[in-house]
Design an enzyme around this catalytic site. Structure first.
Site, PDB file in Angstrom:
ATOM      1  CG  HIS A  42       4.062  -4.250   9.683  1.00  0.00           C
ATOM      2  ND1 HIS A  42       3.161  -3.751   8.771  1.00  0.00           N
ATOM      3  CD2 HIS A  42       3.951  -3.470  10.800  1.00  0.00           C
ATOM      4  CE1 HIS A  42       2.521  -2.716   9.306  1.00  0.00           C
ATOM      5  NE2 HIS A  42       2.984  -2.537  10.527  1.00  0.00           N
ATOM      6  CG  ASN A  44       2.001   0.954   9.346  1.00  0.00           C
ATOM      7  OD1 ASN A  44       1.399   0.055   8.753  1.00  0.00           O
ATOM      8  ND2 ASN A  44       2.188   0.928  10.652  1.00  0.00           N
ATOM      9  CB  CYS A 100       0.260  -4.047  11.631  1.00  0.00           C
ATOM     10  SG  CYS A 100      -0.121  -2.282  11.736  1.00  0.00           S
TER      11      CYS A 100
END
Length: 340
Positions: A257, A287, A116
């Site tokens: 994020h 996500n 990520c």
């Protein structure tokens, strides 16, 4: 010659058409909209459902949009760096597939595996390449087809992830008023037990056993990951702000994020910033791993102005984490381009 800076001169993005919302998800697994919204803040996510299409398809769409919006000559692109955890194949690189499809005749390309944090790390590497003076224009892409490794019988993880891609054009500039300024990137290295895919790599290659025992999906110990993410992203942002003279009065935007709304709110609280100064799109995309930060840029491009002080921050499997600071270089409201 003045100091060479790396500036972002354009953003392109792509998300699949198919929307998997919480109501439909609740018919697939034991969950509900209230449970998901309360814990992570995700209402829906985009899923690439077409057979035979992978991460490179979304990355190619985002890259083509970027090229069309900026009007850059593809023959002047020096490199394409693609951050992903869901490569089309073990080899060749997904970046090489995108490069070939888009037609970048004079560029090299490689994948960047930073989970990520991939886009954040790739952007920093591209900046170093440009600041070296050897390269002038680099495309950095964040793209992931997270649905390809989500277990839709696991109520703890299947609501979290979606698919998408976004790309930025990074160019050399001698105008030191704008551009990439600083970064703080770290890897804990102790995160393996808490967030990983058990099979598919060289340690545990695919077999009938691994398939039968559903070992090719995301495994996550949510509470541990949440705790580390909150601490790391908050501390990293505070550090990058302190050493660059930034505070609640001169930070324009934070782009975190997009993994969990509570993590995002904790980062904003640490910087004493109102949520109005935090770019958030987790409710609609979930996500998307390496794609979350550039997708947030893409979604909010029209709100960006020259000189905006922007902090990017992320956390991912590994445990990898960090924060970067840049000063935005162009008027996003003047960009007129379709979203798809």
């Amino acid at each position: 010659m003045g100091k060479i800076k790396a500036i972002i001169t354009g953003v392109g993005g792509y998300v699949p058409d198919y929307i998997l919302n919480n109501e439909e998800l609740a018919r697939m697994v034991d969950t509900n909209d209230e449970w998901i919204m309360t814990r992570v803040g995700i209402k829906e996510r985009r899923i690439l459902t077409e057979e035979g299409l992978g991460t490179s398809y979304m990355a190619r769409k985002a890259t083509k949009m970027l090229i069309n919006k900026t009007g850059v000559d593809p023959n002047t692109i020096d490199a394409l760096i693609l951050a992903t955890s869901t490569a089309d194949y073990h080899f060749p690189s997904t970046a090489s597939i995108v490069l070939g499809k888009v037609g970048l005749k004079n560029a090299f390309a490689f994948d960047y595996w930073g989970a990520c944090c991939g886009f954040l790390y790739a952007l920093d590497n591209a900046t170093c390449l440009i600041e070296s003076g050897r390269y002038k224009k680099i495309i950095v892409v964040g793209a992931d087809k997270m649905s390809s490794m989500v277990d839709y019988t696991d109520r703890a993880t299947c609501p979290l992830f979606g698919d998408g891609a976004a790309a930025v054009l990074l160019e050399a500039s001698e105008d030191n008023e704008y551009g990439y300024v600083d970064s703080y990137l770290r890897t804990d290295g102790m995160g393996l037990p808490f967030l990983h895919m058990k099979a598919g790599g060289s340690v545990c290659p695919p077999s009938h056993f691994t398939v039968d025992h559903r070992l090719h999906f995301i495994y996550q110990e949510g509470r541990t990951v949440f705790r580390y993410a909150v601490t790391s992203m908050s501390d990293d942002c505070a550090l990058i702000a302190e050493r660059n003279g930034l505070d609640k009065d001169n930070i324009t935007w934070v782009i975190p994020h997009q993994a969990n709304m509570r993590i995002i709110e904790a980062v904003a609280k640490r910087l004493e910033l109102p949520m109005e100064q935090v770019m958030v799109n987790i409710e609609h995309y979930g996500n998307t791993s390496a794609a979350t930060i550039p997708l947030a840029l893409w979604d909010n491009e029209s709100r960006l102005r020259p000189g905006d002080n922007i902090i990017l921050t992320a956390f991912g499997a590994g445990f990898v984490h960090g924060a970067s600071y840049l000063r935005w270089a162009y008027d996003g409201s003047a960009v007129n381009a379709p979203k798809k």
